[in-house]
Design a protein around this motif. Sequence first.
Motif, mmCIF file in Angstrom:
data_model
loop_
_atom_site.group_PDB
_atom_site.id
_atom_site.type_symbol
_atom_site.label_atom_id
_atom_site.label_comp_id
_atom_site.label_asym_id
_atom_site.label_seq_id
_atom_site.Cartn_x
_atom_site.Cartn_y
_atom_site.Cartn_z
ATOM 1 N N TRP A 178 0.847 -1.200 0.000
ATOM 2 C CA TRP A 178 0.000 0.000 0.000
ATOM 3 C C TRP A 178 0.881 1.248 0.000
ATOM 4 C CZ3 TRP A 178 -0.842 3.973 3.588
ATOM 5 C CH2 TRP A 178 -1.932 4.782 3.313
ATOM 6 N N LEU A 179 1.908 1.263 0.842
ATOM 7 C CA LEU A 179 2.832 2.402 0.886
ATOM 8 C C LEU A 179 3.589 2.546 -0.435
ATOM 9 C CD1 LEU A 179 4.202 1.848 4.485
ATOM 10 C CD2 LEU A 179 2.875 3.834 3.714
ATOM 11 N N TYR A 180 4.010 1.430 -1.009
ATOM 12 C CA TYR A 180 4.728 1.440 -2.281
ATOM 13 C C TYR A 180 3.870 2.063 -3.382
ATOM 14 C CZ TYR A 180 7.775 -0.408 -5.980
ATOM 15 O OH TYR A 180 8.620 -0.549 -7.049
ATOM 16 N N ASN A 181 2.608 1.680 -3.422
ATOM 17 C CA ASN A 181 1.697 2.235 -4.429
ATOM 18 C C ASN A 181 1.421 3.719 -4.215
ATOM 19 O OD1 ASN A 181 1.455 -0.111 -5.913
ATOM 20 N ND2 ASN A 181 -0.311 -0.829 -4.762
ATOM 21 N N LYS A 182 1.619 4.210 -2.999
ATOM 22 C CA LYS A 182 1.483 5.645 -2.682
ATOM 23 C C LYS A 182 2.813 6.371 -2.871
ATOM 24 C CE LYS A 182 -2.767 5.516 -1.019
ATOM 25 N NZ LYS A 182 -3.859 6.087 -1.765
ATOM 26 N N GLU A 183 3.814 5.659 -3.452
ATOM 27 C CA GLU A 183 5.153 6.181 -3.706
ATOM 28 C C GLU A 183 5.887 6.571 -2.426
ATOM 29 O OE1 GLU A 183 5.059 9.092 -6.853
ATOM 30 O OE2 GLU A 183 4.082 7.685 -8.210
ATOM 31 N N TYR B 206 8.258 4.945 -0.889
ATOM 32 C CA TYR B 206 9.175 3.823 -1.074
ATOM 33 C C TYR B 206 10.026 3.520 0.158
ATOM 34 C CZ TYR B 206 7.811 4.638 -5.905
ATOM 35 O OH TYR B 206 7.081 4.821 -7.046
ATOM 36 N N THR B 207 10.535 4.537 0.818
ATOM 37 C CA THR B 207 11.386 4.294 1.985
ATOM 38 C C THR B 207 10.607 3.590 3.086
ATOM 39 O OG1 THR B 207 12.764 6.202 1.436
ATOM 40 C CG2 THR B 207 12.876 5.374 3.707
ATOM 41 N N LEU B 208 9.412 4.061 3.381
ATOM 42 C CA LEU B 208 8.594 3.402 4.408
ATOM 43 C C LEU B 208 8.233 1.978 3.988
ATOM 44 C CD1 LEU B 208 6.190 6.242 5.573
ATOM 45 C CD2 LEU B 208 7.958 5.103 6.918
ATOM 46 N N ALA B 209 7.923 1.803 2.711
ATOM 47 C CA ALA B 209 7.595 0.467 2.208
ATOM 48 C C ALA B 209 8.768 -0.481 2.411
ATOM 49 C CB ALA B 209 7.209 0.537 0.729
ATOM 50 N N TRP B 210 9.992 0.001 2.135
ATOM 51 C CA TRP B 210 11.184 -0.829 2.318
ATOM 52 C C TRP B 210 11.443 -1.127 3.788
ATOM 53 C CZ3 TRP B 210 13.779 -4.117 -0.328
ATOM 54 C CH2 TRP B 210 13.759 -4.046 -1.716
ATOM 55 N N ILE B 211 11.203 -0.154 4.651
ATOM 56 C CA ILE B 211 11.384 -0.391 6.086
ATOM 57 C C ILE B 211 10.467 -1.525 6.545
ATOM 58 C CG2 ILE B 211 10.966 0.606 8.381
ATOM 59 C CD1 ILE B 211 12.002 3.305 7.167
ATOM 60 N N ILE B 212 9.210 -1.488 6.112
ATOM 61 C CA ILE B 212 8.250 -2.546 6.465
ATOM 62 C C ILE B 212 8.716 -3.880 5.887
ATOM 63 C CG2 ILE B 212 5.874 -3.362 6.119
ATOM 64 C CD1 ILE B 212 6.047 -0.969 8.021
ATOM 65 N N SER B 213 9.135 -3.883 4.631
ATOM 66 C CA SER B 213 9.585 -5.105 3.965
ATOM 67 C C SER B 213 10.778 -5.721 4.686
ATOM 68 C CB SER B 213 9.940 -4.790 2.511
ATOM 69 O OG SER B 213 10.543 -5.887 1.892
ATOM 70 N N GLN B 214 11.742 -4.907 5.052
ATOM 71 C CA GLN B 214 12.934 -5.415 5.714
ATOM 72 C C GLN B 214 12.649 -5.891 7.135
ATOM 73 O OE1 GLN B 214 16.009 -5.957 4.034
ATOM 74 N NE2 GLN B 214 14.377 -5.712 2.533
ATOM 75 N N ARG B 215 11.719 -5.250 7.808
ATOM 76 C CA ARG B 215 11.301 -5.729 9.138
ATOM 77 C C ARG B 215 10.661 -7.115 9.002
ATOM 78 N NH1 ARG B 215 10.366 -4.546 14.335
ATOM 79 N NH2 ARG B 215 8.475 -5.369 15.298
ATOM 80 N N PRO C 177 8.089 -4.899 -1.791
ATOM 81 C CA PRO C 177 6.803 -4.203 -1.639
ATOM 82 C C PRO C 177 6.083 -3.931 -2.957
ATOM 83 C CG PRO C 177 8.631 -2.776 -0.985
ATOM 84 C CD PRO C 177 9.204 -4.127 -1.239
ATOM 85 N N GLY C 178 6.777 -4.025 -4.081
ATOM 86 C CA GLY C 178 6.137 -3.836 -5.380
ATOM 87 C C GLY C 178 5.450 -5.077 -5.921
ATOM 88 N N ALA C 179 5.750 -6.240 -5.359
ATOM 89 C CA ALA C 179 5.145 -7.493 -5.836
ATOM 90 C C ALA C 179 3.641 -7.478 -5.605
ATOM 91 C CB ALA C 179 5.776 -8.680 -5.120
#
Length: 181
Positions: A43-48, A50-59, A70-72
């Motif tokens: 959801w964050l990735y689609n809202k551009e 990206y940094t927050l999306a990556w933080i969630i992904s890496q956690r 997060p783009g998958a």
Amino acid sequence: MLKFIIEEAKNIMEKDPAAKSLFEAIFYYPGLKAVLYHKLGHWLYNKERYTLAWIISQRARRKTGIEIHPGAKLGKKLFIDHGVGVVIGETAEVGNNVTMYHGVTLGGIGGKSNTKRHPTVEDDVMIGAGAKILGPITIGRGAKIGANAVVLEDVPPYTTVVGMPAKVVKTNKDDYLSYVI
């Protein structure tokens, strides 16, 4: 969100005889946790963001051992069993009712940014432990990928492939014919 979690937990209970209760499926299955983290990251990735999306992904990766970009794009009822080592790349698309076992990679083989570089997995597919599915290929509906297979070409619907590189060993003609017709 609660409805989604319960639906996914019920899917785990249907697919894994070791799951004894909804509580167990919700709190002890890393695949469900990874999918929930991905939902927020996507959801964050689609809202551009990206940094927050990556933080969630890496956690999620640190907590579960499962790395989902997060783009998958993930469908419903994705069951990642014993998920450590699962990697799903940025442009991968996963359909509904897919089962993956530990060590599965939906990876790229290079290419340019903003192009399709990862596999598309259609509905009702089973991917065995350690399988590597690489490049912008399609795994057809109802296909089965054997453990440790290396898949570099499209897999037709309702077909089983095994080996390195993967070769067709079985086609369920009845399912395939009903799919085509």
